[in-house]
Write a protein that holds these residues in place. Structure first.
Motif, PDB file in Angstrom:
ATOM      1  N   TYR A 199      71.928  17.854 132.603  1.00  0.00           N
ATOM      2  CA  TYR A 199      71.892  17.131 131.753  1.00  0.00           C
ATOM      3  C   TYR A 199      72.760  17.340 130.559  1.00  0.00           C
TER       4      TYR A 199
ATOM      5  N   HIS B 160      74.419   7.157 135.118  1.00  0.00           N
ATOM      6  CA  HIS B 160      73.158   6.999 134.770  1.00  0.00           C
ATOM      7  C   HIS B 160      72.112   7.391 135.712  1.00  0.00           C
TER       8      HIS B 160
ATOM      9  N   ALA C  33      71.318  10.753 135.344  1.00  0.00           N
ATOM     10  CA  ALA C  33      70.735  11.363 134.303  1.00  0.00           C
ATOM     11  C   ALA C  33      69.125  10.919 134.532  1.00  0.00           C
ATOM     12  N   GLY C  34      68.889   9.642 135.113  1.00  0.00           N
ATOM     13  CA  GLY C  34      67.590   9.169 135.335  1.00  0.00           C
ATOM     14  C   GLY C  34      66.780  10.179 136.221  1.00  0.00           C
TER      15      GLY C  34
ATOM     16  N   ILE D  65      65.673  13.335 134.220  1.00  0.00           N
ATOM     17  CA  ILE D  65      64.513  13.141 133.500  1.00  0.00           C
ATOM     18  C   ILE D  65      63.195  13.028 134.407  1.00  0.00           C
ATOM     19  N   ASN D  66      63.424  12.714 135.531  1.00  0.00           N
ATOM     20  CA  ASN D  66      62.242  12.807 136.423  1.00  0.00           C
ATOM     21  C   ASN D  66      61.812  14.118 136.777  1.00  0.00           C
TER      22      ASN D  66
ATOM     23  N   THR E  89      64.349  15.214 126.972  1.00  0.00           N
ATOM     24  CA  THR E  89      65.573  14.470 126.044  1.00  0.00           C
ATOM     25  C   THR E  89      65.721  14.544 124.976  1.00  0.00           C
ATOM     26  N   ASN E  90      64.391  14.139 124.290  1.00  0.00           N
ATOM     27  CA  ASN E  90      64.170  14.404 122.728  1.00  0.00           C
ATOM     28  C   ASN E  90      64.700  15.913 122.088  1.00  0.00           C
TER      29      ASN E  90
ATOM     30  N   PHE F 111      69.365   6.872 124.403  1.00  0.00           N
ATOM     31  CA  PHE F 111      68.892   7.430 125.665  1.00  0.00           C
ATOM     32  C   PHE F 111      68.138   8.935 125.332  1.00  0.00           C
ATOM     33  N   SER F 112      67.983   8.951 123.833  1.00  0.00           N
ATOM     34  CA  SER F 112      67.394  10.519 123.700  1.00  0.00           C
ATOM     35  C   SER F 112      65.896  10.592 123.566  1.00  0.00           C
ATOM     36  N   TYR F 113      65.256   9.460 123.132  1.00  0.00           N
ATOM     37  CA  TYR F 113      63.764   9.211 122.590  1.00  0.00           C
ATOM     38  C   TYR F 113      63.053   9.588 124.074  1.00  0.00           C
ATOM     39  N   ASP F 114      61.756   9.956 123.693  1.00  0.00           N
ATOM     40  CA  ASP F 114      60.943  10.251 124.946  1.00  0.00           C
ATOM     41  C   ASP F 114      60.477   8.925 125.704  1.00  0.00           C
TER      42      ASP F 114
ATOM     43  N   THR G 266      63.487   6.363 130.493  1.00  0.00           N
ATOM     44  CA  THR G 266      63.067   6.780 131.733  1.00  0.00           C
ATOM     45  C   THR G 266      64.201   6.400 132.734  1.00  0.00           C
ATOM     46  N   SER G 267      63.820   7.044 133.808  1.00  0.00           N
ATOM     47  CA  SER G 267      64.858   6.661 134.918  1.00  0.00           C
ATOM     48  C   SER G 267      65.223   5.316 135.211  1.00  0.00           C
TER      49      SER G 267
ATOM     50  N   HIS H 253      67.521   4.311 132.572  1.00  0.00           N
ATOM     51  CA  HIS H 253      68.957   4.525 132.989  1.00  0.00           C
ATOM     52  C   HIS H 253      69.649   3.726 134.214  1.00  0.00           C
ATOM     53  N   GLU H 254      68.496   3.389 135.217  1.00  0.00           N
ATOM     54  CA  GLU H 254      68.917   2.589 136.011  1.00  0.00           C
ATOM     55  C   GLU H 254      69.773   1.120 135.378  1.00  0.00           C
TER      56      GLU H 254
ATOM     57  N   GLY I 174      72.947   1.605 133.977  1.00  0.00           N
ATOM     58  CA  GLY I 174      73.960   1.940 134.700  1.00  0.00           C
ATOM     59  C   GLY I 174      74.500   0.410 135.428  1.00  0.00           C
TER      60      GLY I 174
END
Lengths: 323, 323
Positions: free
Chosen positions: A153, A173, A176-177, A180-181, A186-187, B163-166, B169-170, B173-174, B177
């Protein structure tokens, strides 16, 4: 497919060296560390090498503490991978090891890549080399654990300017997603990479921004930093990274400049443009270079002289473009 | 499924009002504008309403120029959607229109949503209401054109802190994209949203950062802004947005504070924490509030008194937490 060839090579290799490029950034370090962690999980002996020191800002990356400069005995390593290195020069002092290896691999996304290895896994549509390492790791069937995902990441988010540059695609993206999984925080990671500033650096920012001036009817903004300023706040050269963007980001500006006095008294000029001005052409006039929108040069003159010289060139080019 | 019910309702409605919340942000505006553009393409008559003025920073959004305050005749509109509004209070002066509508819809992602409409499409796992609007548009079968994609991306990128906060999610991002594939110019859009600063704002940043101080062994950093400073650089209150983050981002700091003199002489305090300190509890002591990591309050005292009062509370809470 070149990726499966590389996976096969790695499977049969026991001792592997991964080389990051000189003046290492988040992509070369994150990519190398992610692959190293994965290969070590599979029982491989892996060393991560870099000719230059690791910037303090990336010291938090898992494994960054054991990246080291090459030593004599590394020349015995038969499988050597160059990570995110567009040409042999980018290997710096690791060139010797690369030359002596039986199998060499070049994993990169730069358009200028010179395909200098036995195996060249080069994809210029990838936003970051970390995308290619992600695909490689998925191909090995290995699980992507949190630490690996954190490294990948980092490569992606730094090389895409937080998913903002033109190189960012739906594939970027998608990866990146998935990361995260796989557990990336990311924070925390974005805080580490983008929201961390020492008190000295913050004080330098205050002093530097206080010098901001605009000219050319607002289309040019520039900032000056001299050695006295650095000394006054206890900051160093690395604390000047990114300062030029505050000039570029002025809403009326097409071009932003940073004039930075170096310890040898010369003036380092950083040039950034937003859209149509080719700052590479300006930098070239002073024996510098870079890209169309981000360039640099060094001028042997006083601060005021350097500013006058660069602004003169810039204003004439910008005036000509208007005609 | 509530989403298909909403799609059916929109299909049979001819005149539709979309309401953005008071003090509108990128998500409420981007979501509302994206849906309005899509519905207009389908021949619907759509008005976008907001009780408060649109911040200058979002004026570039396609359609932002025709968002307006409610007028008397809007009360005839039978189908009204509240976009990104957690409760009725957030509708401000649009409440009257909402009350009189035959069909009301509430599309939101806030955990505090009070399900106040006939149709409540509330999904607290969505990072932004724009994610829900994206799904709604996809469900109508409409094409997502560049302008619509730009609005949706704006909602997502602003509500996720790039795209940084908790909440990212994926799925986030999907969707991002896919929006790139629909033509979003991410480089330009990120510049508009995050990299644009007037000369006045930049000069205010210089002056404000020059006041930065740390205490509590580096764990607290604070910045002071008074009216004289604003006047000196020609900046206004809105130019103070985000200043508190420069205090929070000090590498040693757990808490960052901004003390801002208001034109009535009171001191507005913004509080941010990184991890464990609940700044909402501090703000509450001064009749303020907000969230655990981002909070605010107003104190009727001089600048120096306000600083002393807040630091005293903060240091005692932080000391207690260490025990």
């Amino acid at each position: 497919m070149i990726a499966s060839d590389v996976v096969r090579l790695l499977k049969t290799s026991h001792k592997i060296a991964l080389i990051s490029h000189i003046m290492p950034d988040g992509d070369t370090l994150g990519s190398s560390l992610a692959l190293a962690l994965t290969l070590r999980q599979k029982g491989k002996e892996v060393v991560c090498l870099c000719s230059d020191p690791i910037p303090k800002s990336y010291a938090f990356l898992p494994g960054a503490d054991v990246i080291r400069r090459p030593i004599h005995s590394d020349a015995d390593i038969t499988t050597v991978l160059a990570i995110d290195c567009s040409d042999r020069e980018r290997l710096g002092d690791c060139n010797n090891i690369f030359s002596k290896a039986t199998y060499t691999v070049n994993i990169d996304h730069h358009i200028s890549n010179t395909s200098y290895a036995h195996y060249n896994m080069v994809d210029t549509t990838a936003a970051a080399t970390a995308e290619l390492i992600y695909q490689l790791i998925r191909l090995t069937g290995a699980n992507i654990e949190k630490q690996v995902a954190t490294c990948l990441y980092t490569g992606i988010v730094t090389d895409t300017g937080r998913f903002s540059y033109d190189n960012t695609t739906s594939v970027t993206h998608e990866i990146a997603g998935d990361l995260i999984n796989c557990g990336v925080d990311t924070n925390w990671l974005n805080d580490e990479l983008f929201n961390k500033r020492s008190l000295q650096r913050t004080r330098l920012l205050a002093k530097a921004l206080d010098t901001i001036q605009v000219c050319g009817g607002g289309s040019i903004a520039f900032i000056k930093v001299d050695m006295a300023m650095l000394r006054a706040v206890g900051a160093d050269d690395a604390d000047c990274d990114g300062l030029v963007n505050y000039a570029r980001d002025i809403d009326t500006a097409e071009v932003g400049l940073l004039f930075k006095e170096m310890d040898n008294g010369r003036i380092k000029v950083s040039l950034r443009s937003k859209n149509h001005v080719d700052v590479n052409a300006i930098a070239a006039k002073f024996n510098g270079g870079g890209h169309k929108k981000a360039s640099g040069c060094t001028i042997a003159a006083s601060m005021d002289e350097a500013i006058e010289m660069v602004l003169k060139e810039l204003e004439s080019i910008m005036k000509a473009a208007e005609v």
